[in-house]
Design an enzyme around this catalytic site. Structure first.
Site, PDB file in Angstrom:
ATOM      1  N   HIS A  12       0.827  -1.210   0.000  1.00 40.54           N
ATOM      2  CA  HIS A  12       0.000   0.000   0.000  1.00 40.54           C
ATOM      3  C   HIS A  12       0.866   1.268   0.000  1.00 40.54           C
ATOM      4  O   HIS A  12       0.575   2.234   0.708  1.00 40.54           O
ATOM      5  CB  HIS A  12      -1.015  -0.012   1.156  1.00 40.54           C
ATOM      6  CG  HIS A  12      -0.419  -0.083   2.536  1.00 40.54           C
ATOM      7  ND1 HIS A  12      -1.012  -0.788   3.566  1.00 40.54           N
ATOM      8  CD2 HIS A  12       0.681   0.482   3.086  1.00 40.54           C
ATOM      9  CE1 HIS A  12      -0.302  -0.664   4.668  1.00 40.54           C
ATOM     10  NE2 HIS A  12       0.732   0.120   4.402  1.00 40.54           N
ATOM     11  N   HIS A  59      -1.371   4.994   9.889  1.00 44.37           N
ATOM     12  CA  HIS A  59      -0.060   5.645   9.945  1.00 44.37           C
ATOM     13  C   HIS A  59      -0.167   6.948  10.754  1.00 44.37           C
ATOM     14  O   HIS A  59       0.165   8.023  10.269  1.00 44.37           O
ATOM     15  CB  HIS A  59       0.454   5.922   8.539  1.00 44.37           C
ATOM     16  CG  HIS A  59       0.609   4.690   7.697  1.00 44.37           C
ATOM     17  ND1 HIS A  59      -0.471   4.077   7.085  1.00 44.37           N
ATOM     18  CD2 HIS A  59       1.701   3.955   7.378  1.00 44.37           C
ATOM     19  CE1 HIS A  59      -0.039   3.015   6.414  1.00 44.37           C
ATOM     20  NE2 HIS A  59       1.257   2.911   6.571  1.00 44.37           N
ATOM     21  N   HIS A 193      10.902  -3.203   3.143  1.00 46.77           N
ATOM     22  CA  HIS A 193      11.288  -1.800   3.002  1.00 46.77           C
ATOM     23  C   HIS A 193      11.664  -1.210   4.350  1.00 46.77           C
ATOM     24  O   HIS A 193      11.214  -1.674   5.398  1.00 46.77           O
ATOM     25  CB  HIS A 193      10.204  -0.973   2.324  1.00 46.77           C
ATOM     26  CG  HIS A 193       8.895  -0.868   3.047  1.00 46.77           C
ATOM     27  ND1 HIS A 193       8.111  -1.949   3.369  1.00 46.77           N
ATOM     28  CD2 HIS A 193       8.205   0.220   3.475  1.00 46.77           C
ATOM     29  CE1 HIS A 193       6.997  -1.542   3.951  1.00 46.77           C
ATOM     30  NE2 HIS A 193       7.031  -0.230   4.043  1.00 46.77           N
ATOM     31  N   GLU A 240       4.849  -5.290   8.264  1.00 45.85           N
ATOM     32  CA  GLU A 240       3.491  -5.150   7.737  1.00 45.85           C
ATOM     33  C   GLU A 240       2.983  -6.451   7.105  1.00 45.85           C
ATOM     34  O   GLU A 240       1.777  -6.648   6.976  1.00 45.85           O
ATOM     35  CB  GLU A 240       3.449  -4.014   6.713  1.00 45.85           C
ATOM     36  CG  GLU A 240       3.608  -2.637   7.324  1.00 45.85           C
ATOM     37  CD  GLU A 240       3.615  -1.525   6.281  1.00 45.85           C
ATOM     38  OE1 GLU A 240       3.542  -0.357   6.679  1.00 45.85           O
ATOM     39  OE2 GLU A 240       3.709  -1.825   5.069  1.00 45.85           O
TER      40      GLU A 240
END
Length: 289
Positions: A12, A59, A193, A240
């Protein structure tokens, strides 16, 4: 009764949303990424899900760091796109399915999950970017959405195995809902990441592709990956991927893969995407293009 007919997983990446919103999808850097989602857009148009249970992480848009629920289930009638500091994305309001969400919340508590119920929650790119990738630019999202926000930003985070157990409990809850609904469950976030520190920009294709391989029939190995292993192998944000395990567990023991896509890079991360069908549904897979 309601039934979970498919599971979808996708990264996402917020920059994907920005590229989408500013008409940059055809640019050389972005075209291969968006091309990887053409198959699923056509597939979703055929599948026509009534409801999507969308696992993502907030977030610090709706839940500040003073309140950090481990699992937060959206039970509202609607969810507005969040302003993440540069204005809300120009995407439709996300409408919930209040009755199914309330039923899931009750059943999760009966299955001993102490779920946090969110009667108001703005949804950020973690929720809206996957919707854009699956449905494109639309005036209204073609299905109802039940957002499930998972804490992967502040310690302690849930284990992969706990997420797996939550997926199983969600499947049990959906199956006991009396209305005839075509339900999909999505797991979002990842893949490898890291956004900060000396390893900023880390991407680990070997880890990512092994994760995709094991998502089919070696899920026991994925359930045992520790937070430290995610940190070491896939960067600070790679954890995630535990949200993909919620999706996978809700599909049952056996699945067939309809589509798989992996690309490096998208902004400063790897992009992964997979579509799975429960074998028990009795539906034959269509060959992925």
């Amino acid at each position: 009764m309601a039934r979970i007919t498919a599971g979808v997983a996708t990264s996402h990446v917020p920059a994907i949303g920005a590229a989408f919103d500013h008409g940059r999808t055809g640019e050389a850097d972005w075209q291969p990424i968006f091309a990887g989602y053409e198959w699923v857009k056509a597939w979703e148009a055929q599948e026509k899900p009534d409801v999507v249970i969308l696992c993502y992480n907030d977030h610090a848009s709706a839940m500040m760091l003073d309140v950090v629920p481990t699992f937060a289930l959206g039970c509202a009638e609607e969810y507005q796109p969040a302003d993440e500091g540069w204005g809300a994305r120009p995407v439709p309001t996300v409408y919930g399915h209040v009755e199914l969400a309330a039923h899931i919340a009750e059943q999760l508590v009966l299955d001993e999950f102490d779920i946090t119920i969110m009667n108001h929650m703005d949804v950020d790119h973690g929720c809206t970017v996957p919707l854009s990738l699956m449905f494109g630019q639309v005036e209204q999202w073609p299905c109802k959405v039940i957002p499930l926000a998972v804490n992967v930003t502040q310690f302690p985070t849930p284990s992969g195995n706990r997420c797996w157990m939550l997926g199983e409990a969600i499947a049990h809850a959906v199956e006991s809902f009396p209305e005839d609904l075509n339900v999909q469950i999505w797991g979002t976030g990842g893949m490898s990441h890291q956004l900060q520190g000396p390893r900023a920009g880390l991407i680990n294709p070997e880890f990512d592709n092994a994760f995709l391989d094991k998502l089919i029939d070696r899920t026991d190995e994925l359930r045992q990956i520790t937070r430290l292993e995610y940190l070491r192998e896939s960067g600070t944000e790679g954890i995630e991927l535990i949200m993909w395990l919620i999706m996978r567990a809700a599909l049952g023991e056996q699945v067939e893969q309809l589509q798989r896509f992996y690309h490096v890079p998208a902004s400063n991360t790897a992009v992964g995407h997979v579509v799975l069908r429960p074998v028990a549904s009795g539906v034959t897979a269509q060959a992925a293009e």
